[in-house]
Design an enzyme around this catalytic site. Sequence first.
Site, short mmCIF file in Angstrom:
data_model
loop_
_atom_site.label_atom_id
_atom_site.label_comp_id
_atom_site.label_asym_id
_atom_site.label_seq_id
_atom_site.Cartn_x
_atom_site.Cartn_y
_atom_site.Cartn_z
N HIS A 143 0.46 1.00 -13.22
CA HIS A 143 1.25 -0.16 -13.66
C HIS A 143 2.71 0.25 -13.73
O HIS A 143 3.03 1.33 -14.27
CB HIS A 143 0.77 -0.65 -15.04
CG HIS A 143 1.50 -1.87 -15.49
ND1 HIS A 143 1.22 -3.14 -15.01
CD2 HIS A 143 2.52 -2.02 -16.38
CE1 HIS A 143 2.03 -4.00 -15.57
NE2 HIS A 143 2.83 -3.35 -16.40
N GLU A 167 5.80 6.36 -9.28
CA GLU A 167 4.39 5.98 -9.11
C GLU A 167 3.72 6.85 -8.05
O GLU A 167 2.57 7.27 -8.20
CB GLU A 167 4.28 4.51 -8.70
CG GLU A 167 4.72 3.52 -9.75
CD GLU A 167 4.55 2.08 -9.27
OE1 GLU A 167 5.48 1.29 -9.43
OE2 GLU A 167 3.46 1.79 -8.70
N LEU A 220 -4.24 -6.97 -7.36
CA LEU A 220 -3.75 -8.02 -8.28
C LEU A 220 -4.83 -8.95 -8.81
O LEU A 220 -4.52 -10.03 -9.32
CB LEU A 220 -2.63 -8.82 -7.58
CG LEU A 220 -1.42 -7.97 -7.16
CD1 LEU A 220 -0.38 -8.85 -6.48
CD2 LEU A 220 -0.82 -7.26 -8.37
N LEU A 263 -10.93 -7.49 -12.56
CA LEU A 263 -12.30 -7.08 -12.23
C LEU A 263 -13.30 -7.74 -13.18
O LEU A 263 -12.99 -7.99 -14.34
CB LEU A 263 -12.42 -5.55 -12.36
CG LEU A 263 -11.54 -4.72 -11.42
CD1 LEU A 263 -11.63 -3.24 -11.80
CD2 LEU A 263 -11.94 -4.94 -9.97
N GLY A 282 0.78 -1.24 0.00
CA GLY A 282 0.00 0.00 0.00
C GLY A 282 0.81 1.28 0.00
O GLY A 282 0.33 2.31 0.47
N THR A 283 2.00 1.26 -0.56
CA THR A 283 2.78 2.51 -0.60
C THR A 283 2.13 3.52 -1.54
O THR A 283 2.19 4.72 -1.30
CB THR A 283 4.24 2.25 -1.05
OG1 THR A 283 4.25 1.78 -2.39
CG2 THR A 283 4.95 1.26 -0.14
N ASN A 284 1.46 3.05 -2.60
CA ASN A 284 0.73 3.97 -3.47
C ASN A 284 -0.48 4.55 -2.74
O ASN A 284 -0.77 5.75 -2.84
CB ASN A 284 0.28 3.26 -4.75
CG ASN A 284 1.37 3.22 -5.79
OD1 ASN A 284 1.72 4.24 -6.36
ND2 ASN A 284 1.94 2.05 -6.01
C1 GRF Z 1 3.15 -1.15 -7.62
O1 GRF Z 1 4.40 -1.24 -8.24
C2 GRF Z 1 2.06 -1.06 -8.67
O2 GRF Z 1 2.46 -0.40 -9.87
C3 GRF Z 1 1.81 -2.50 -8.96
O3 GRF Z 1 1.89 -3.15 -7.71
C4 GRF Z 1 2.79 -2.42 -6.86
C5 GRF Z 1 2.03 -2.13 -5.58
O4 GRF Z 1 2.79 -1.48 -4.67
N1 GRF Z 1 0.55 -2.73 -9.62
P1 GRF Z 1 2.14 -0.90 -3.30
O5 GRF Z 1 1.27 -1.99 -2.70
O6 GRF Z 1 1.33 0.31 -3.67
O7 GRF Z 1 3.31 -0.57 -2.47
#
Ligand code: GRF
Length: 207
Positions: A109, A179, A90, A93, A12-14
């Site tokens: 992505h 990202e 992952l 849908l 969940g870093t994004n």
């Molecule tokens: C990210 O690199 C995203 O592009 C990919 O999965 C990874 C998830 O990273 N689809 P996080 O869980 O947000 O750290």
Amino acid sequence: MVNIGVLISGSGTNLQAIIDEIDRGRIKGRIKLVLSNRKDAYGLERARKAGIEALYIDKRAFNSEEEYNRKLIDELTKKEVELVVLAGYLKILSEEFIERYRGRIINIHPSLIPSFCGKGCYGDKVHQMVLDSGVKITGATVHFVDEGTDTGPIVLQRAVEVKDDDTVESLKERVLKVEHELLPEAIRLFCENRLIIEGKKVRIKWE
Ligand code: GRF
């Protein structure tokens, strides 16, 4: 204010990058719900620490992918979610889900689509493919989600140089940094109603 729902499967870093940008007041939106198909996804913890409702939904409790997706739709509908963000989610849908939120689902992505994407291309595998191919440039892409895998109209992309001594870990780290800027930026533009989908393309209404 746009109601946002975030789907995650991992660290969940994004998600954290979105939470932080909202806290800085740069996004005209609020995260109403975080959903995960993985119980051990650390992203659930990040959401709870930020005071956001976070649910783990166990696919095994449902008889089909369609039923499982219907449960996701129900939870998002309850929160009146208007934008669905896939942040390291992952699972594919269902068609019903995509139809229900068409033009309002975005995904991040870790490559420059259409390179190194599609079925089976996710997580570390993408970076390994990049290194194995010998390309000098990779990057990240935010795109709208359609019925295909990583095929929807592209919102934003940014390049990242591949260094000779890169490993999967070192490359992933630099791509993740990009990202964490790109995904909140795309959400900001969506929430300001500045994204126009024209067929396979997305036009950005500049201020
Ligand atoms: C990210 O690199 C995203 O592009 C990919 O999965 C990874 C998830 O990273 N689809 P996080 O869980 O947000 O750290």
